[in-house]
Design an enzyme around this catalytic site. Structure first.
Site, short mmCIF file in Angstrom:
data_model
loop_
_atom_site.label_atom_id
_atom_site.label_comp_id
_atom_site.label_asym_id
_atom_site.label_seq_id
_atom_site.Cartn_x
_atom_site.Cartn_y
_atom_site.Cartn_z
N SER A 32 42.24 46.59 32.46
CA SER A 32 43.61 46.44 32.96
C SER A 32 43.64 46.20 34.45
O SER A 32 44.65 45.74 34.99
CB SER A 32 44.40 47.73 32.71
OG SER A 32 44.47 48.01 31.35
N HIS B 298 42.41 39.77 29.36
CA HIS B 298 43.29 40.95 29.32
C HIS B 298 44.41 40.75 28.31
O HIS B 298 45.37 40.01 28.58
CB HIS B 298 43.83 41.19 30.74
CG HIS B 298 44.69 42.39 30.88
ND1 HIS B 298 45.67 42.51 31.82
CD2 HIS B 298 44.72 43.56 30.19
CE1 HIS B 298 46.27 43.68 31.71
NE2 HIS B 298 45.72 44.33 30.72
N GLU C 180 46.06 37.51 29.82
CA GLU C 180 45.89 37.25 31.26
C GLU C 180 44.39 37.02 31.47
O GLU C 180 43.59 37.89 31.15
CB GLU C 180 46.38 38.49 32.02
CG GLU C 180 46.45 38.34 33.52
CD GLU C 180 46.99 39.62 34.19
OE1 GLU C 180 46.66 40.74 33.75
OE2 GLU C 180 47.74 39.50 35.17
N ASN D 297 49.47 44.41 35.89
CA ASN D 297 49.54 45.83 36.21
C ASN D 297 49.87 46.11 37.68
O ASN D 297 50.36 47.18 38.00
CB ASN D 297 48.26 46.54 35.79
CG ASN D 297 48.31 46.82 34.30
OD1 ASN D 297 49.23 47.48 33.82
ND2 ASN D 297 47.36 46.27 33.55
P1 NAI Z 1 41.58 53.98 23.84
O1 NAI Z 1 41.42 55.32 24.46
O2 NAI Z 1 42.54 53.79 22.72
O3 NAI Z 1 40.16 53.44 23.30
C1 NAI Z 1 38.98 53.44 24.07
C2 NAI Z 1 37.80 53.40 23.11
O4 NAI Z 1 36.60 53.22 23.85
C3 NAI Z 1 37.63 54.70 22.31
O5 NAI Z 1 37.62 54.41 20.92
C4 NAI Z 1 36.29 55.23 22.78
O6 NAI Z 1 35.55 55.91 21.78
C5 NAI Z 1 35.59 53.93 23.19
N1 NAI Z 1 34.45 54.15 24.07
C6 NAI Z 1 34.36 54.98 25.15
N2 NAI Z 1 33.11 54.90 25.67
C7 NAI Z 1 32.41 54.00 24.92
C8 NAI Z 1 31.09 53.51 24.96
N3 NAI Z 1 30.24 53.91 25.88
N4 NAI Z 1 30.71 52.61 24.03
C9 NAI Z 1 31.58 52.18 23.07
N5 NAI Z 1 32.86 52.61 22.99
C10 NAI Z 1 33.27 53.52 23.91
O7 NAI Z 1 41.91 52.99 25.06
P2 NAI Z 1 42.67 51.57 25.03
O8 NAI Z 1 44.10 51.79 25.31
O9 NAI Z 1 42.24 50.83 23.84
O10 NAI Z 1 42.07 50.88 26.35
C11 NAI Z 1 40.81 50.25 26.35
C12 NAI Z 1 40.72 49.27 27.52
O11 NAI Z 1 41.77 48.31 27.42
C13 NAI Z 1 40.85 49.89 28.91
O12 NAI Z 1 40.03 49.20 29.82
C14 NAI Z 1 42.32 49.66 29.24
O13 NAI Z 1 42.56 49.64 30.62
C15 NAI Z 1 42.52 48.29 28.62
N6 NAI Z 1 43.91 47.95 28.28
C16 NAI Z 1 44.76 48.90 27.78
C17 NAI Z 1 46.07 48.57 27.46
C18 NAI Z 1 46.98 49.60 26.88
O14 NAI Z 1 48.20 49.35 26.80
N7 NAI Z 1 46.48 50.75 26.45
C19 NAI Z 1 46.58 47.21 27.65
C20 NAI Z 1 45.59 46.26 28.11
C21 NAI Z 1 44.32 46.65 28.45
#
Ligand code: NAI
Length: 283
Positions: A119, A140, A152, A190
């Site tokens: 993000s 993104h 993005e 963001n």
């Molecule tokens: P989330 O907390 O739902 O999922 C993150 C996942 O990453 C978890 O399933 C976790 O087990 C996994 N993980 C952590 N360490 C790991 C590793 N070493 N190897 C493999 N998997 C690993 O988070 P979310 O919301 O899906 O965000 C993920 C990314 O997307 C972040 O970089 C966030 O900034 C970005 N993002 C989030 C948005 C949102 O609205 N939540 C929108 C756009 C981008």
């Protein structure tokens, strides 16, 4: 370059969504997370989301099964050896992402692209841990991925035109509209959005209005689909805090200072929708 297979790293809310749209577009997709239990939870989420499309008549049951059949679970990053692109969507933390990109760089085919769904973190810095910075790019997606139209695209300092064009074409193939931006903290989305969300949290912290009132004012007053506190809960408060910290560090401007209430909620484990409680409670 034609994308024939995709690996998505991280089976949380974003990774699952990305894997879903990739598989729905007919592309064989590997979904990876730290262990198979987490991946299976992600796959269940995808099944539920596809089920809603079927209920609404937007997808046939056969298409749903065909989509699910294109998804392969994985807990081994070496599986990237079979893919043309890896899209990373793990927690918003540079150390974790750097470790994954080093590993992906080691196992991915020489021509493969390594993309991050970050993000706010610098694509140039992520690219620098690999030996292929010209093939590293920001891709993104927006939340929820199956419904939101935008991707993005962020070019790092070394990102090649070919990499950009491949990712732009892939975004369209996934049914999305790409828009590009330079590699600055928070990019466009963001950098603009989180200032509003943080300000809404400050209003709540100062007792200016209730969460419901703040959201109603912004939703109906500005014609936003949801209020900023509801949106923060959807994004995840840990992610909101991580992005604000990147903005504060990156620009050194106090206008990005995360509200103490946000820090307190994250410390309490109130991360929003995904943990069952944030500014609102979820069943
Ligand atoms: P989330 O907390 O739902 O999922 C993150 C996942 O990453 C978890 O399933 C976790 O087990 C996994 N993980 C952590 N360490 C790991 C590793 N070493 N190897 C493999 N998997 C690993 O988070 P979310 O919301 O899906 O965000 C993920 C990314 O997307 C972040 O970089 C966030 O900034 C970005 N993002 C989030 C948005 C949102 O609205 N939540 C929108 C756009 C981008």
């Amino acid at each position: 370059m034609e994308i024939r297979a995709i690996m998505v790293i991280g089976a949380g809310q974003m990774g699952s969504g990305i894997a879903q749209v990739a598989a729905q577009s007919g592309i064989p997709t590997i979904l990876h997370d730290v262990n198979m239990d987490v991946v299976q939870r992600g796959l269940q989420g995808i099944r539920k989301s596809l089920g809603k499309f079927v209920e609404k008549g937007k997808l046939s049951p056969e298409e749903m099964e065909a989509t699910l059949a294109r998804l392969t679970p994985s807990d081994d990053l070496a599986a990237v050896a079979e893919c043309d692109i890896a899209i990373e969507a793990v927690v918003e933390n540079m150390d974790v992402k750097a470790k994954i990109f080093r590993e992906l760089d080691r196992h991915a085919p020489a021509g493969a692209i390594l993309a991050s769904n970050t993000s706010s973190l610098p694509i140039t810095e992520i690219a620098a841990v690999t030996k292929r910075p010209e093939q590293v790019i920001g891709m993104h997606f927006m939340n929820p991925v199956p419904l939101m139209k935008l991707v993005e695209i962020i070019r790092g300092l070394a990102t090649s035109d070919e990499t950009y064009e491949t990712v732009e074409a892939l975004s369209r193939r996934l049914g999305k509209t790409p828009a590009d931006c330079r590699d600055v903290p928070g990019f466009i989305s963001n950098r603009v959005l989180q200032v509003m969300i943080n300000e809404a949290i400050w209003c709540l912290y100062e007792g200016v209005a209730s969460a419901e009132s703040i959201d109603t004012i912004m939703k109906l007053g500005m014609n936003h689909p949801m209020g900023p506190l509801t949106l923060a809960d959807l994004i995840g408060l840990d992610t909101v805090l991580a992005i604000l910290e990147v903005l504060q560090d990156g620009y050194g401007d106090p206008k990005y200072r995360p509200c103490p209430l946000l820090r307190q909620y994250v410390k309490a484990g109130w991360l929003g929708r995904k943990s069952g409680r944030g500014f609102y409670r979820y069943a």
